[in-house]
Write a protein that holds these residues in place. Structure first.
Motif, PDB file in Angstrom:
ATOM      1  N   ILE A 259       0.840  -1.201   0.000  1.00  0.00           N
ATOM      2  CA  ILE A 259       0.000   0.000   0.000  1.00  0.00           C
ATOM      3  C   ILE A 259       0.877   1.255   0.000  1.00  0.00           C
ATOM      4  O   ILE A 259       0.569   2.234  -0.679  1.00  0.00           O
ATOM      5  CB  ILE A 259      -1.025   0.024   1.165  1.00  0.00           C
ATOM      6  CG1 ILE A 259      -2.067   1.134   0.966  1.00  0.00           C
ATOM      7  CG2 ILE A 259      -0.378   0.189   2.517  1.00  0.00           C
ATOM      8  CD1 ILE A 259      -3.111   0.867  -0.051  1.00  0.00           C
ATOM      9  N   LEU A 260       1.993   1.223   0.726  1.00  0.00           N
ATOM     10  CA  LEU A 260       2.876   2.386   0.759  1.00  0.00           C
ATOM     11  C   LEU A 260       3.558   2.596  -0.589  1.00  0.00           C
ATOM     12  O   LEU A 260       3.685   3.741  -1.053  1.00  0.00           O
ATOM     13  CB  LEU A 260       3.900   2.244   1.887  1.00  0.00           C
ATOM     14  CG  LEU A 260       3.330   2.384   3.298  1.00  0.00           C
ATOM     15  CD1 LEU A 260       4.357   1.934   4.334  1.00  0.00           C
ATOM     16  CD2 LEU A 260       2.854   3.801   3.584  1.00  0.00           C
ATOM     17  N   THR A 261       3.976   1.520  -1.237  1.00  0.00           N
ATOM     18  CA  THR A 261       4.567   1.645  -2.574  1.00  0.00           C
ATOM     19  C   THR A 261       3.544   2.212  -3.549  1.00  0.00           C
ATOM     20  O   THR A 261       3.829   3.151  -4.301  1.00  0.00           O
ATOM     21  CB  THR A 261       5.100   0.282  -3.067  1.00  0.00           C
ATOM     22  OG1 THR A 261       6.268  -0.042  -2.309  1.00  0.00           O
ATOM     23  CG2 THR A 261       5.465   0.313  -4.543  1.00  0.00           C
ATOM     24  N   ASP A 262       2.337   1.659  -3.539  1.00  0.00           N
ATOM     25  CA  ASP A 262       1.294   2.159  -4.431  1.00  0.00           C
ATOM     26  C   ASP A 262       1.011   3.629  -4.147  1.00  0.00           C
ATOM     27  O   ASP A 262       0.901   4.446  -5.062  1.00  0.00           O
ATOM     28  CB  ASP A 262       0.024   1.322  -4.274  1.00  0.00           C
ATOM     29  CG  ASP A 262      -1.061   1.758  -5.237  1.00  0.00           C
ATOM     30  OD1 ASP A 262      -0.873   1.599  -6.456  1.00  0.00           O
ATOM     31  OD2 ASP A 262      -2.087   2.290  -4.765  1.00  0.00           O
ATOM     32  N   HIS A 263       0.925   3.970  -2.878  1.00  0.00           N
ATOM     33  CA  HIS A 263       0.655   5.361  -2.492  1.00  0.00           C
ATOM     34  C   HIS A 263       1.774   6.282  -2.978  1.00  0.00           C
ATOM     35  O   HIS A 263       1.513   7.362  -3.510  1.00  0.00           O
ATOM     36  CB  HIS A 263       0.490   5.454  -0.975  1.00  0.00           C
ATOM     37  CG  HIS A 263       0.276   6.835  -0.491  1.00  0.00           C
ATOM     38  ND1 HIS A 263       0.322   7.169   0.824  1.00  0.00           N
ATOM     39  CD2 HIS A 263       0.031   8.002  -1.148  1.00  0.00           C
ATOM     40  CE1 HIS A 263       0.113   8.469   0.969  1.00  0.00           C
ATOM     41  NE2 HIS A 263      -0.066   8.993  -0.218  1.00  0.00           N
ATOM     42  N   CYS A 264       3.008   5.856  -2.810  1.00  0.00           N
ATOM     43  CA  CYS A 264       4.138   6.673  -3.228  1.00  0.00           C
ATOM     44  C   CYS A 264       4.025   7.021  -4.715  1.00  0.00           C
ATOM     45  O   CYS A 264       4.156   8.194  -5.100  1.00  0.00           O
ATOM     46  CB  CYS A 264       5.427   5.898  -2.944  1.00  0.00           C
ATOM     47  SG  CYS A 264       6.858   6.936  -2.603  1.00  0.00           S
ATOM     48  N   TRP A 265       3.727   6.019  -5.534  1.00  0.00           N
ATOM     49  CA  TRP A 265       3.611   6.266  -6.971  1.00  0.00           C
ATOM     50  C   TRP A 265       2.382   7.111  -7.310  1.00  0.00           C
ATOM     51  O   TRP A 265       2.422   7.885  -8.271  1.00  0.00           O
ATOM     52  CB  TRP A 265       3.619   4.950  -7.747  1.00  0.00           C
ATOM     53  CG  TRP A 265       4.978   4.321  -7.726  1.00  0.00           C
ATOM     54  CD1 TRP A 265       5.346   3.141  -7.136  1.00  0.00           C
ATOM     55  CD2 TRP A 265       6.174   4.857  -8.297  1.00  0.00           C
ATOM     56  NE1 TRP A 265       6.686   2.921  -7.305  1.00  0.00           N
ATOM     57  CE2 TRP A 265       7.216   3.948  -8.024  1.00  0.00           C
ATOM     58  CE3 TRP A 265       6.470   6.014  -9.018  1.00  0.00           C
ATOM     59  CZ2 TRP A 265       8.532   4.164  -8.441  1.00  0.00           C
ATOM     60  CZ3 TRP A 265       7.782   6.228  -9.439  1.00  0.00           C
ATOM     61  CH2 TRP A 265       8.791   5.314  -9.152  1.00  0.00           C
ATOM     62  N   CYS A 266       1.330   7.000  -6.526  1.00  0.00           N
ATOM     63  CA  CYS A 266       0.160   7.871  -6.739  1.00  0.00           C
ATOM     64  C   CYS A 266       0.551   9.338  -6.560  1.00  0.00           C
ATOM     65  O   CYS A 266       0.095  10.206  -7.307  1.00  0.00           O
ATOM     66  CB  CYS A 266      -0.967   7.513  -5.772  1.00  0.00           C
ATOM     67  SG  CYS A 266      -1.852   5.988  -6.152  1.00  0.00           S
ATOM     68  N   GLU A 267       1.391   9.601  -5.572  1.00  0.00           N
ATOM     69  CA  GLU A 267       1.844  10.977  -5.337  1.00  0.00           C
ATOM     70  C   GLU A 267       2.669  11.489  -6.518  1.00  0.00           C
ATOM     71  O   GLU A 267       2.513  12.632  -6.948  1.00  0.00           O
ATOM     72  CB  GLU A 267       2.648  11.062  -4.032  1.00  0.00           C
ATOM     73  CG  GLU A 267       1.875  10.701  -2.775  1.00  0.00           C
ATOM     74  CD  GLU A 267       0.765  11.667  -2.403  1.00  0.00           C
ATOM     75  OE1 GLU A 267       0.635  12.740  -3.037  1.00  0.00           O
ATOM     76  OE2 GLU A 267       0.011  11.359  -1.463  1.00  0.00           O
TER      77      GLU A 267
ATOM     78  N   PHE B 140       5.373  12.331  -1.772  1.00  0.00           N
ATOM     79  CA  PHE B 140       6.146  11.187  -2.272  1.00  0.00           C
ATOM     80  C   PHE B 140       7.335  10.940  -1.352  1.00  0.00           C
ATOM     81  O   PHE B 140       7.593   9.806  -0.926  1.00  0.00           O
ATOM     82  CB  PHE B 140       6.626  11.470  -3.705  1.00  0.00           C
ATOM     83  CG  PHE B 140       7.482  10.380  -4.302  1.00  0.00           C
ATOM     84  CD1 PHE B 140       6.914   9.392  -5.090  1.00  0.00           C
ATOM     85  CD2 PHE B 140       8.853  10.352  -4.079  1.00  0.00           C
ATOM     86  CE1 PHE B 140       7.699   8.383  -5.650  1.00  0.00           C
ATOM     87  CE2 PHE B 140       9.645   9.354  -4.636  1.00  0.00           C
ATOM     88  CZ  PHE B 140       9.070   8.369  -5.418  1.00  0.00           C
ATOM     89  N   GLN B 141       8.050  12.008  -1.029  1.00  0.00           N
ATOM     90  CA  GLN B 141       9.226  11.882  -0.166  1.00  0.00           C
ATOM     91  C   GLN B 141       8.833  11.377   1.224  1.00  0.00           C
ATOM     92  O   GLN B 141       9.522  10.531   1.804  1.00  0.00           O
ATOM     93  CB  GLN B 141       9.944  13.225  -0.066  1.00  0.00           C
ATOM     94  CG  GLN B 141      11.222  13.170   0.741  1.00  0.00           C
ATOM     95  CD  GLN B 141      11.932  14.507   0.761  1.00  0.00           C
ATOM     96  OE1 GLN B 141      11.299  15.560   0.832  1.00  0.00           O
ATOM     97  NE2 GLN B 141      13.255  14.475   0.698  1.00  0.00           N
ATOM     98  N   MET B 142       7.740  11.883   1.760  1.00  0.00           N
ATOM     99  CA  MET B 142       7.287  11.451   3.084  1.00  0.00           C
ATOM    100  C   MET B 142       6.954   9.963   3.089  1.00  0.00           C
ATOM    101  O   MET B 142       7.340   9.225   4.009  1.00  0.00           O
ATOM    102  CB  MET B 142       6.068  12.283   3.514  1.00  0.00           C
ATOM    103  CG  MET B 142       6.400  13.735   3.810  1.00  0.00           C
ATOM    104  SD  MET B 142       4.940  14.819   3.831  1.00  0.00           S
ATOM    105  CE  MET B 142       4.042  14.198   5.222  1.00  0.00           C
ATOM    106  N   VAL B 143       6.226   9.522   2.070  1.00  0.00           N
ATOM    107  CA  VAL B 143       5.872   8.106   1.992  1.00  0.00           C
ATOM    108  C   VAL B 143       7.135   7.269   1.790  1.00  0.00           C
ATOM    109  O   VAL B 143       7.310   6.224   2.429  1.00  0.00           O
ATOM    110  CB  VAL B 143       4.838   7.830   0.876  1.00  0.00           C
ATOM    111  CG1 VAL B 143       4.524   6.346   0.775  1.00  0.00           C
ATOM    112  CG2 VAL B 143       3.549   8.621   1.114  1.00  0.00           C
ATOM    113  N   HIS B 144       8.026   7.728   0.932  1.00  0.00           N
ATOM    114  CA  HIS B 144       9.271   6.996   0.703  1.00  0.00           C
ATOM    115  C   HIS B 144      10.084   6.893   1.991  1.00  0.00           C
ATOM    116  O   HIS B 144      10.684   5.843   2.287  1.00  0.00           O
ATOM    117  CB  HIS B 144      10.086   7.658  -0.414  1.00  0.00           C
ATOM    118  CG  HIS B 144      11.277   6.860  -0.802  1.00  0.00           C
ATOM    119  ND1 HIS B 144      12.547   7.371  -0.781  1.00  0.00           N
ATOM    120  CD2 HIS B 144      11.391   5.568  -1.213  1.00  0.00           C
ATOM    121  CE1 HIS B 144      13.405   6.435  -1.157  1.00  0.00           C
ATOM    122  NE2 HIS B 144      12.736   5.334  -1.428  1.00  0.00           N
TER     123      HIS B 144
END
Length: 193
Positions: free
Chosen positions: A23-31, A66-70
């Motif tokens: 979910i975090l990877t998917d979210h990162c790419w959504c950003e 993106f940076q925060m999620v990464h």
């Protein structure tokens, strides 16, 4: 406020939480995709100075997200996976108008962006209220507020720059379409899945 026809089943948060790396990877790419969309709007509509300023701010903010999620991915010992295809967004894109005048296409691109932001906001709210991970619950609550601001920004510009499109009527069409579409989603650990 969002006008969405169908809210996410809270059990989706359990699916998402069962595979946080995904979910975090998917979210990162959504950003990243949201930042790219804002930049694309600038590229094709640079004559609107206020839009350029607002989209610049959104693009920067989305890349900060993106940076925060990464950072969360790294802190938890996960790896940022490859970019995921977002079928939900692909279906929304197919619904958007690509013929007609330049202005009609511009307005639909703004409504397309507003729709994605509205659903993302709603999904972040679902996560913030239903996951056990308190750190991520707070993180998604904070992002929910940001997504709501983006949603209203896109709608504001659609209303401001329309020439012949009845924005409220077209927005209702978007909401109806998305209400049908979202019924096929909510069973994967993806932000829109």
């Amino acid at each position: 406020m969002l006008g969405l026809k169908l809210l996410t089943d809270p059990r989706w948060a359990n699916i998402a939480e069962s595979n946080l790396e995904e979910i975090l990877t998917d979210h990162c790419w959504c950003e990243q995709k949201a930042a790219t969309n804002a930049i694309t709007l600038i590229t094709y509509n640079s004559e609107h100075e206020d839009l350029v300023s607002a989209m610049t701010e959104i693009a920067i903010e989305e890349m900060q997200h993106f940076q925060m999620v990464h950072n969360i991915i790294k802190e938890r010992g996960y790896t940022l996976g490859r970019e995921r295809k977002d079928d939900y967004v692909g279906q929304l894109y197919k619904f958007s108008k690509k013929d007609g005048s330049r202005n009609e296409c511009f307005i639909d691109k703004l409504l397309f962006a507003a729709m994605i932001e509205a659903r993302s906001c709603e999904r972040f709210r679902t996560l913030s209220l239903n996951i056990q991970d308190k750190e991520l619950a707070q993180f998604y609550h904070d992002l929910m507020v940001s997504e709501a601001n983006h949603y209203t920004t896109f709608l504001k510009f659609a209303r401001k720059y329309t020439e012949k499109v009845d924005v409220d009527k077209r927005w209702k069409e978007w909401l109806e379409f998305e209400g049908e579409l979202i019924q096929s989603y909510g069973n994967k650990e993806h932000i829109h899945g």
